[in-house]
Design an enzyme around this catalytic site. Structure first.
Site, PDB file in Angstrom:
ATOM      1  N   GLU A 132       0.852  -0.955  -0.480  1.00 38.66           N
ATOM      2  CA  GLU A 132      -0.473   0.736  -0.248  1.00 38.66           C
ATOM      3  C   GLU A 132       1.261   1.391   0.094  1.00 38.66           C
ATOM      4  O   GLU A 132       0.200   2.626  -0.710  1.00 38.66           O
ATOM      5  CB  GLU A 132      -1.076   0.164   1.527  1.00 38.66           C
ATOM      6  CG  GLU A 132      -1.712  -0.876   0.976  1.00 38.66           C
ATOM      7  CD  GLU A 132      -3.466  -0.261   0.055  1.00 38.66           C
ATOM      8  OE1 GLU A 132      -4.333   0.074   0.651  1.00 38.66           O
ATOM      9  OE2 GLU A 132      -2.849  -0.953  -1.115  1.00 38.66           O
ATOM     10  N   THR A 185      -5.905   8.092  -4.646  1.00 36.98           N
ATOM     11  CA  THR A 185      -6.583   8.754  -3.325  1.00 36.98           C
ATOM     12  C   THR A 185      -5.334   9.967  -2.668  1.00 36.98           C
ATOM     13  O   THR A 185      -5.421  10.492  -1.996  1.00 36.98           O
ATOM     14  CB  THR A 185      -5.604   7.041  -3.160  1.00 36.98           C
ATOM     15  OG1 THR A 185      -5.702   6.433  -3.368  1.00 36.98           O
ATOM     16  CG2 THR A 185      -5.081   7.016  -0.839  1.00 36.98           C
TER      17      THR A 185
END
Length: 311
Positions: A132, A185
Site C-alpha cells: 500500500e 488517493t
C-alpha cells in the site's frame, strides 16, 4: 500439499466506515481481484499478464503491488524460486474500494499457498501494508486487513501493529455504488486538515466506540447512529458531485448510515436486508443520474471469509 499453481480471489473493501479513518474497514463479496500464480524455472518474479486495467498498471514486478509482496514474502521466508503472475482486475481502479489492496492480498494468499502456508494471515499483513505504501504513499491497513482477514477489522495500533477482527452482525448488508469518476488517493489525502478541534475529536471518538460496540452487540440502531464522520467526509464530499443528495437518497431508502468508501468516489451504505440494500442502490444510482454520472452497484452481506482459492 504443495502446489505448482493456484488461482485466488481477494475481495474489495470499504475503508474508514465513516468514522474510522485509517483504522476501520470491512470486506465485500464483490468486486475483487483474481490472481493465477505458478512456479517457474527462472529465478525472478514476473507479471506475465494483466487484464481489466485498461493498460494502466505496470507489469514490472517491482512497481506492482502483486509483485512487490511476492518478492518480500520469499525474501522473508528465505526461499528462492521463479514466480509467474497473471493479474485479472475485476474492479475499477481509483474507486475507493481497495483495488491495490485486493491485488496485494490475492498475491500474498497465492504465494503462501504455493510455499506450503508458512505464514498465518496476520503474519502476512505487514507485507500487504508495504505494498500500500507503493500504491498510495502510506502503509495503511484499513483496506488490506479486511481483505486478508475478512469481515470487519479494527487497527488498534500501527506501532506496534495490532489488528482485531470484529464481530459481523448476521443480517448486515452492504450496498456499494461506484460512480464513473476517478479520485486519486493522493489527492483525497492532500485535502485533509493536519489538525482537528478537540470538539470534533470527541465526537469522532464517540462514534468509533459506538460503531465497534454496535458491531459486537449486533445493535443495528447503534451502528446507524455511529456511522457519522465529523472530520474527513465534509472535506472529501466536495470531490463527489451531488454527494449531499446521494446521501439523503440513501437514508430515505432505509440505510442505517451512508458515507464515502475509502478516499472515494464510491459510496457505501449499510442496511439489514438485501431488499433494502437494493432499494438503496437504486436511490443512489438515481441521485447520480441527476448529474449525468453512470454507476456500478454491488449489494451483498459482509464477506467474513476474505481471500479464497478458486481451484
Amino acid at each position: 500439499m504443495l502446489r505448482d499453481s493456484v488461482r485466488v480471489y481477494a475481495p474489495a473493501t470499504v475503508a474508514n466506515v465513516a468514522c474510522g479513518f485509517d483504522v476501520l474497514g470491512f470486506a465485500l463479496y464483490e468486486p475483487g481481484d483474481e490472481i493465477v500464480m505458478r512456479k517457474t524455472n527462472s529465478d525472478k518474479t514476473e507479471i506475465v499478464l494483466i487484464t481489466g486495467d485498461g493498460g494502466k498498471l505496470s507489469r514490472d514486478a517491482s512497481k506492482n503491488t502483486a509483485g512487490v509482496v511476492v518478492d518480500a514474502f520469499l525474501q522473508h521466508i528465505g526461499q528462492k524460486t521463479g514466480i509467474a503472475i497473471e493479474l485479472h482486475k475485476k474492479m475499477p481502479l481509483g474507486s475507493g474500494l481497495g483495488s491495490s489492496a485486493a491485488s496485494a492480498v490475492a498475491a500474498l494468499f497465492a504465494i503462501n499457498e504455493l510455499m506450503g502456508q508458512p505464514l498465518t494471515r496476520l503474519e502476512m499483513l505487514p507485507f500487504a501494508m508495504e505494498a500500500e505504501r507503493l500504491a498510495c504513499g502510506a502503509a495503511h491497513a484499513d483496506n488490506v486487513a479486511p481483505s486478508l482477514l475478512g469481515g470487519f477489522t479494527l487497527v488498534r495500533s500501527y506501532e506496534p501493529l495490532d489488528v482485531i477482527k470484529l464481530n459481523t452482525p448476521p443480517d448486515l448488508v452492504a450496498t456499494v455504488v461506484h460512480p464513473h469518476i476517478e479520485i486519486r488517493t493522493e489527492d483525497a489525502r492532500s485535502i485533509l486538515r493536519k489538525s482537528v478541534t478537540l470538539k470534533d475529536a470527541i465526537i469522532q471518538w464517540g462514534n468509533v466506540g459506538g460503531l465497534v460496540a454496535g458491531l459486537l452487540m449486533s445493535d443495528y440502531a447503534l451502528i446507524g447512529r455511529s456511522l457519522h464522520d465529523q472530520i474527513v467526509e465534509p472535506l472529501r464530499a466536495l470531490l463527489i458531485p451531488n454527494f449531499a443528495q446521494v446521501k439523503k437518497a440513501a437514508m430515505q431508502a432505509g440505510a442505517l448510515g451512508c458515507s464515502i468508501s475509502g478516499s472515494g468516489p464510491s459510496i457505501f451504505a449499510l442496511s439489514t436486508s438485501h431488499e433494502t440494500g437494493q432499494r438503496i442502490a437504486d436511490a443512489i444510482t438515481a441521485a447520480f443520474a441527476e448529474v449525468n454520472i453512470a454507476t456500478d452497484c454491488y449489494v451483498s452481506p459482509i464477506n467474513a471469509e476474505g481471500p479464497r482459492l478458486l481451484d
